[in-house]
Design an enzyme around this catalytic site. Structure first.
Site, short mmCIF file in Angstrom:
data_model
loop_
_atom_site.label_atom_id
_atom_site.label_comp_id
_atom_site.label_asym_id
_atom_site.label_seq_id
_atom_site.Cartn_x
_atom_site.Cartn_y
_atom_site.Cartn_z
N GLY A 34 -3.44 -5.96 1.10
CA GLY A 34 -2.35 -6.00 0.12
C GLY A 34 -1.55 -4.72 0.14
N ALA A 35 -2.18 -3.63 -0.30
CA ALA A 35 -1.56 -2.31 -0.25
C ALA A 35 -2.69 -1.28 -0.25
CB ALA A 35 -0.63 -2.07 -1.43
N MET A 36 -2.48 -0.17 0.44
CA MET A 36 -3.53 0.83 0.55
C MET A 36 -2.93 2.21 0.77
SD MET A 36 -6.77 1.52 0.64
CE MET A 36 -7.62 3.05 0.98
N GLU A 37 -3.30 3.11 -0.14
CA GLU A 37 -2.87 4.50 0.05
C GLU A 37 -3.74 5.16 1.10
OE1 GLU A 37 -6.53 5.75 -1.76
OE2 GLU A 37 -5.25 4.02 -2.10
N ASN A 38 -3.13 5.94 1.95
CA ASN A 38 -3.81 6.86 2.84
C ASN A 38 -3.20 8.22 2.54
OD1 ASN A 38 -5.00 4.61 4.77
ND2 ASN A 38 -2.83 4.19 4.48
N HIS A 87 -2.61 7.19 -6.50
CA HIS A 87 -3.89 7.41 -5.82
C HIS A 87 -3.92 8.75 -5.08
CE1 HIS A 87 -6.52 4.09 -6.50
NE2 HIS A 87 -5.73 3.17 -5.99
N GLU A 132 -9.47 3.47 -9.27
CA GLU A 132 -8.65 2.30 -9.54
C GLU A 132 -8.22 2.16 -11.00
OE1 GLU A 132 -7.33 0.97 -7.19
OE2 GLU A 132 -8.64 1.34 -5.49
N GLU A 179 -0.08 2.90 -5.93
CA GLU A 179 -0.53 3.52 -4.68
C GLU A 179 -0.14 5.00 -4.63
OE1 GLU A 179 -2.60 1.94 -2.97
OE2 GLU A 179 -2.26 -0.02 -3.87
#
Length: 224
Positions: free
Chosen positions: A49-53, A85, A104, A82
């Site tokens: 879906g969505a992911m912070e790096n 995070h 989260e 995001e």
């Protein structure tokens, strides 16, 4: 912002408030954005879906909407989630999946904070009410901080996200805005580039307020 060439005309409509969000969160959390840059990347067929790096967030294509689609719905909440995070998850990281709420729950509450700031309390409270409904339907009810689970993916539920967010709002109402945001600043500063558990958050609030808050954390984080 990295998007497909055909989408470039609408990219600023989707991501255009990112710079303002960066400034808002830096001020609200009391810690300047801690990385050298921030990129956002739109991809197809993304599993998460969505992911912070650290310094870059990847989004599934569903987040991108053209000018007409944005009339009905934008995904600014996901963009805010995001981005936040990078403080709660990257700058300070939960030391175990049991403490996932520290990533989260905070990112979900950051959605509320942004909406409250940008659009007003009424719209933000509507968003929070939707979080409440999501949590109430997440049966069976369980502890937010829990040490028994079959798989780490079980922790990515409406307890870690939505209920964690709701408890943070409750904590803000309990101690007041000044103490709440001062405690968040202290929590981030004392635990910068470290891993934490829920007690690190409690200790930051206790140091700021001068109160014993075991009663609050035991009731809301460790019980169903």
């Amino acid at each position: 912002y990295y998007v497909e060439p055909k989408d470039s005309a609408d990219a600023m409509l989707v991501f255009g408030k990112t710079k303002k969000m960066l400034s808002f969160y830096s001020e609200t959390f009391g810690v300047k954005y801690p990385w050298e840059k921030y990129a956002q990347v739109m991809v197809r067929d993304y599993v998460s879906g969505a992911m912070e790096n650290t310094s870059a967030t990847v989004y599934g294509k569903f987040v991108f909407r053209n000018k007409q689609q944005l009339i009905d719905r934008n995904h600014e909440d996901i963009i805010a989630h995001e981005l936040s995070h990078h403080w709660f998850g990257d700058y300070v990281t939960c030391e175990s999946w049991s403490n996932l709420m520290l990533n989260e729950g905070f990112a979900s509450y950051a959605e509320y904070l942004w909406m409250e700031h940008e659009y007003g309390k009424t719209l933000a409270d509507k968003h929070l009410y939707q979080d409440l409904q999501a949590y109430l339907s997440d049966h069976p009810w369980k502890e937010v901080i829990r040490f028994k689970y079959e798989d780490k993916e079980d922790m990515f539920d409406d307890h870690s996200y939505e209920k964690g967010c709701l408890i943070l709002h409750q904590l803000r109402n309990t101690v007041g805005d000044d103490a709440f945001f001062a405690s968040i600043k202290l929590y981030l500063e004392k635990n910068a580039f470290k891993s934490v558990e829920i007690h690190n958050l409690r200790l930051a609030f206790e140091e700021t307020t001068g109160e014993d808050l075991n009663w609050f954390f035991n009731q809301w984080f460790f019980k169903k």
